[in-house]
Every structure is written in C-alpha cells, then in structure tokens.
Write a protein that holds these residues in place. Structure first.
Motif, PDB file in Angstrom:
ATOM      1  N   VAL A   1      -9.287  19.379 -16.582  1.00 31.72           N
ATOM      2  CA  VAL A   1      -9.319  20.192 -17.256  1.00 31.72           C
ATOM      3  C   VAL A   1      -7.401  20.412 -17.300  1.00 31.72           C
ATOM      4  CG1 VAL A   1      -8.093  22.998 -17.552  1.00 31.72           C
ATOM      5  CG2 VAL A   1     -10.554  22.149 -16.575  1.00 31.72           C
ATOM      6  N   ALA A   2      -7.368  20.264 -18.893  1.00 36.53           N
ATOM      7  CA  ALA A   2      -6.135  19.339 -19.222  1.00 36.53           C
ATOM      8  C   ALA A   2      -4.533  20.806 -18.838  1.00 36.53           C
ATOM      9  CB  ALA A   2      -5.312  19.647 -20.388  1.00 36.53           C
ATOM     10  N   GLU A   3      -5.028  22.185 -18.693  1.00 35.59           N
ATOM     11  CA  GLU A   3      -4.221  22.606 -18.562  1.00 35.59           C
ATOM     12  C   GLU A   3      -4.243  22.686 -17.202  1.00 35.59           C
ATOM     13  OE1 GLU A   3      -7.073  23.582 -20.102  1.00 35.59           O
ATOM     14  OE2 GLU A   3      -5.813  24.008 -21.924  1.00 35.59           O
ATOM     15  N   VAL A   4      -5.124  21.795 -16.111  1.00 33.22           N
ATOM     16  CA  VAL A   4      -4.599  22.146 -14.422  1.00 33.22           C
ATOM     17  C   VAL A   4      -3.478  21.243 -14.359  1.00 33.22           C
ATOM     18  CG1 VAL A   4      -5.839  21.666 -12.662  1.00 33.22           C
ATOM     19  CG2 VAL A   4      -6.695  23.376 -13.745  1.00 33.22           C
ATOM     20  N   TYR A   5      -3.310  19.989 -15.131  1.00 36.89           N
ATOM     21  CA  TYR A   5      -2.600  18.819 -14.656  1.00 36.89           C
ATOM     22  C   TYR A   5      -1.389  19.107 -15.562  1.00 36.89           C
ATOM     23  CZ  TYR A   5      -6.295  17.555 -11.650  1.00 36.89           C
ATOM     24  OH  TYR A   5      -6.966  17.530 -11.062  1.00 36.89           O
ATOM     25  N   LYS A  28       2.543  18.232 -18.495  1.00 35.70           N
ATOM     26  CA  LYS A  28       2.840  17.111 -17.944  1.00 35.70           C
ATOM     27  C   LYS A  28       4.266  17.779 -18.507  1.00 35.70           C
ATOM     28  CE  LYS A  28      -0.497  13.202 -18.682  1.00 35.70           C
ATOM     29  NZ  LYS A  28      -0.584  12.346 -19.471  1.00 35.70           N
ATOM     30  N   ASN A  29       5.183  17.469 -18.425  1.00 32.33           N
ATOM     31  CA  ASN A  29       6.615  17.788 -18.577  1.00 32.33           C
ATOM     32  C   ASN A  29       6.955  17.511 -20.319  1.00 32.33           C
ATOM     33  OD1 ASN A  29       7.481  15.406 -17.737  1.00 32.33           O
ATOM     34  ND2 ASN A  29       8.740  15.984 -16.255  1.00 32.33           N
ATOM     35  N   PHE A  56       9.569  15.164 -21.251  1.00 33.73           N
ATOM     36  CA  PHE A  56       9.484  13.825 -20.956  1.00 33.73           C
ATOM     37  C   PHE A  56       8.263  13.053 -20.025  1.00 33.73           C
ATOM     38  CE2 PHE A  56      13.382  16.155 -19.329  1.00 33.73           C
ATOM     39  CZ  PHE A  56      13.959  15.753 -19.881  1.00 33.73           C
ATOM     40  N   ARG A  57       7.473  13.528 -19.812  1.00 30.37           N
ATOM     41  CA  ARG A  57       6.886  12.709 -19.553  1.00 30.37           C
ATOM     42  C   ARG A  57       5.312  12.866 -21.119  1.00 30.37           C
ATOM     43  NH1 ARG A  57       3.576  12.565 -14.182  1.00 30.37           N
ATOM     44  NH2 ARG A  57       2.649  10.800 -15.964  1.00 30.37           N
ATOM     45  N   ARG A  58       5.328  13.454 -21.712  1.00 30.86           N
ATOM     46  CA  ARG A  58       4.860  14.028 -22.796  1.00 30.86           C
ATOM     47  C   ARG A  58       5.310  13.458 -23.962  1.00 30.86           C
ATOM     48  NH1 ARG A  58       4.251  20.511 -23.531  1.00 30.86           N
ATOM     49  NH2 ARG A  58       5.897  19.994 -22.702  1.00 30.86           N
ATOM     50  N   VAL A  59       6.863  13.446 -24.936  1.00 29.37           N
ATOM     51  CA  VAL A  59       6.631  12.779 -25.757  1.00 29.37           C
ATOM     52  C   VAL A  59       6.659  10.957 -25.426  1.00 29.37           C
ATOM     53  CG1 VAL A  59       8.563  11.360 -26.864  1.00 29.37           C
ATOM     54  CG2 VAL A  59       8.691  14.586 -26.058  1.00 29.37           C
ATOM     55  N   PRO A  60       6.838  10.244 -24.631  1.00 32.54           N
ATOM     56  CA  PRO A  60       5.908   8.527 -24.399  1.00 32.54           C
ATOM     57  C   PRO A  60       4.898   8.379 -24.541  1.00 32.54           C
ATOM     58  CG  PRO A  60       7.903   9.273 -22.949  1.00 32.54           C
ATOM     59  CD  PRO A  60       7.469   9.922 -23.658  1.00 32.54           C
ATOM     60  N   THR A  61       3.891   9.805 -23.513  1.00 38.26           N
ATOM     61  CA  THR A  61       2.654   9.940 -24.210  1.00 38.26           C
ATOM     62  C   THR A  61       1.555   9.415 -25.583  1.00 38.26           C
ATOM     63  OG1 THR A  61       2.301  10.809 -21.963  1.00 38.26           O
ATOM     64  CG2 THR A  61       0.788  10.533 -22.836  1.00 38.26           C
ATOM     65  N   MET A  62       2.591  11.029 -25.955  1.00 34.29           N
ATOM     66  CA  MET A  62       2.285  10.651 -27.396  1.00 34.29           C
ATOM     67  C   MET A  62       2.189  10.210 -28.065  1.00 34.29           C
ATOM     68  SD  MET A  62       3.156  14.735 -28.849  1.00 34.29           S
ATOM     69  CE  MET A  62       4.582  14.674 -28.228  1.00 34.29           C
ATOM     70  N   LEU A  63       3.538   9.148 -28.001  1.00 35.15           N
ATOM     71  CA  LEU A  63       4.107   7.851 -29.307  1.00 35.15           C
ATOM     72  C   LEU A  63       3.390   6.931 -29.034  1.00 35.15           C
ATOM     73  CD1 LEU A  63       8.514   7.946 -28.799  1.00 35.15           C
ATOM     74  CD2 LEU A  63       6.368   8.639 -31.026  1.00 35.15           C
ATOM     75  N   LEU A  64       2.917   7.044 -27.622  1.00 33.99           N
ATOM     76  CA  LEU A  64       1.715   5.875 -27.198  1.00 33.99           C
ATOM     77  C   LEU A  64      -0.322   6.482 -27.484  1.00 33.99           C
ATOM     78  CD1 LEU A  64       2.253   4.127 -24.075  1.00 33.99           C
ATOM     79  CD2 LEU A  64       2.406   3.238 -26.137  1.00 33.99           C
ATOM     80  N   ASP A  65      -0.561   7.426 -27.597  1.00 32.03           N
ATOM     81  CA  ASP A  65      -1.459   7.852 -27.835  1.00 32.03           C
ATOM     82  C   ASP A  65      -1.660   7.329 -29.638  1.00 32.03           C
ATOM     83  OD1 ASP A  65      -2.082   8.326 -25.606  1.00 32.03           O
ATOM     84  OD2 ASP A  65      -1.834  10.540 -25.450  1.00 32.03           O
TER      85      ASP A  65
END
Length: 157
Positions: A43-47, A49-50, A52-61
C-alpha cells in the motif's frame, strides 16, 4: 505483548514431552505462518516518500517503468533502472574525485588540498641521476612558478 505462539522457546518444547494438543497447536501455528501468494500487500500510502526522494524516482520511472517495461518486462526494466542509477552515481563520484585531485593539490602557494608526492628510485653518490642539491626536494611546485622570478632571496637589503 500478546503471546501468539503456544511454545515460543525451544526449551519449552524439548524439556517436557509434547502432548497431542501441543503438537496440534504447534502445527497450526506453523501453518498460520505461511503467506498467501498475493501477500504481503503493498500500500503506497503506508510508505510515503519525501520530495527529495520522489523527484529522482519520478525521473527514473518515466523512461524505465513507463516506456521500457512494456517492451522488456517489469523485472528486467527494474533491474536496468537499479543498475543505471547506481552506475550513474558511481561514474559521477569518479569524475568528481578526478576533478578534485587534478585541480586541488597542495602547492607552495596554497596549503589546502591533497599533497601528492611521487617517490623517486633510490640512488647513491656516484650513480647516474644522483642529486646532491637539497633544494630540489620538497618544492611543491615552487620551481615551476611563473611569478616573482626576479626577486633576490639572498637575504641582504
């Protein structure tokens, strides 16, 4: 905390012979530990991410999970994404270290930075390449200077 297991310690199970009821409870507890193939649920809402982790994750996703996953599969694209991100951090670190070592050395003008000394081969008097002049050692680039070449350093005024 609530005790769920009937006999949680090995000492309890081995000290006294187990009854049929104990065996049944132990068997039931071990069976309850098995997960269903669809578990655990993510469940994504349980974990969360701030940012600073969401932006690089989005760029690689975007290139790996959305564009490449339908072509090569989710597992393979996830592995490619993982190795690409770790490899790019490794390469950037190597480039940064090379830049730092090249342009931030300790010289006679500046005492900060890395002091890199090259060792010379051992030489003795009478051998070719033997230097007796002590002013040649520990210069830190002073002989290669471009300024103050005409200054008299004899100490007389």
């Amino acid at each position: 905390p609530m005790q769920v297991e009937h006999m949680p310690h090995e000492r309890q199970r081995l000290s006294v012979p187990m009854t049929d009821e104990d065996r049944f409870l132990r068997k039931q507890w071990l069976k309850d530990q098995e997960l269903h193939p669809s578990e655990p649920y993510y469940v994504a809402e349980v974990y969360p991410k701030n940012i600073f982790r969401r932006v690089p994750t989005m760029l690689l996703d975007i290139p790996f999970r959305h564009m490449l996953a339908p072509i090569v599969g989710f597992n393979r694209s996830s592995n490619m994404r993982f190795f690409f991100s770790k490899g790019s951090v490794f390469v950037a670190s190597i480039i940064g270290l090379a830049y730092y070592f090249k342009y931030h050395t300790c010289t006679w003008e500046r005492r900060k930075g890395w002091r890199m000394l090259m060792t010379k081969p051992m030489s003795f008097p009478g051998q070719q390449g033997y230097e007796k002049d002590a002013s040649k050692f520990g210069q830190q680039g002073f002989d290669d200077r471009k300024v103050l070449l005409d200054v008299d350093n004899s100490g007389s005024r």
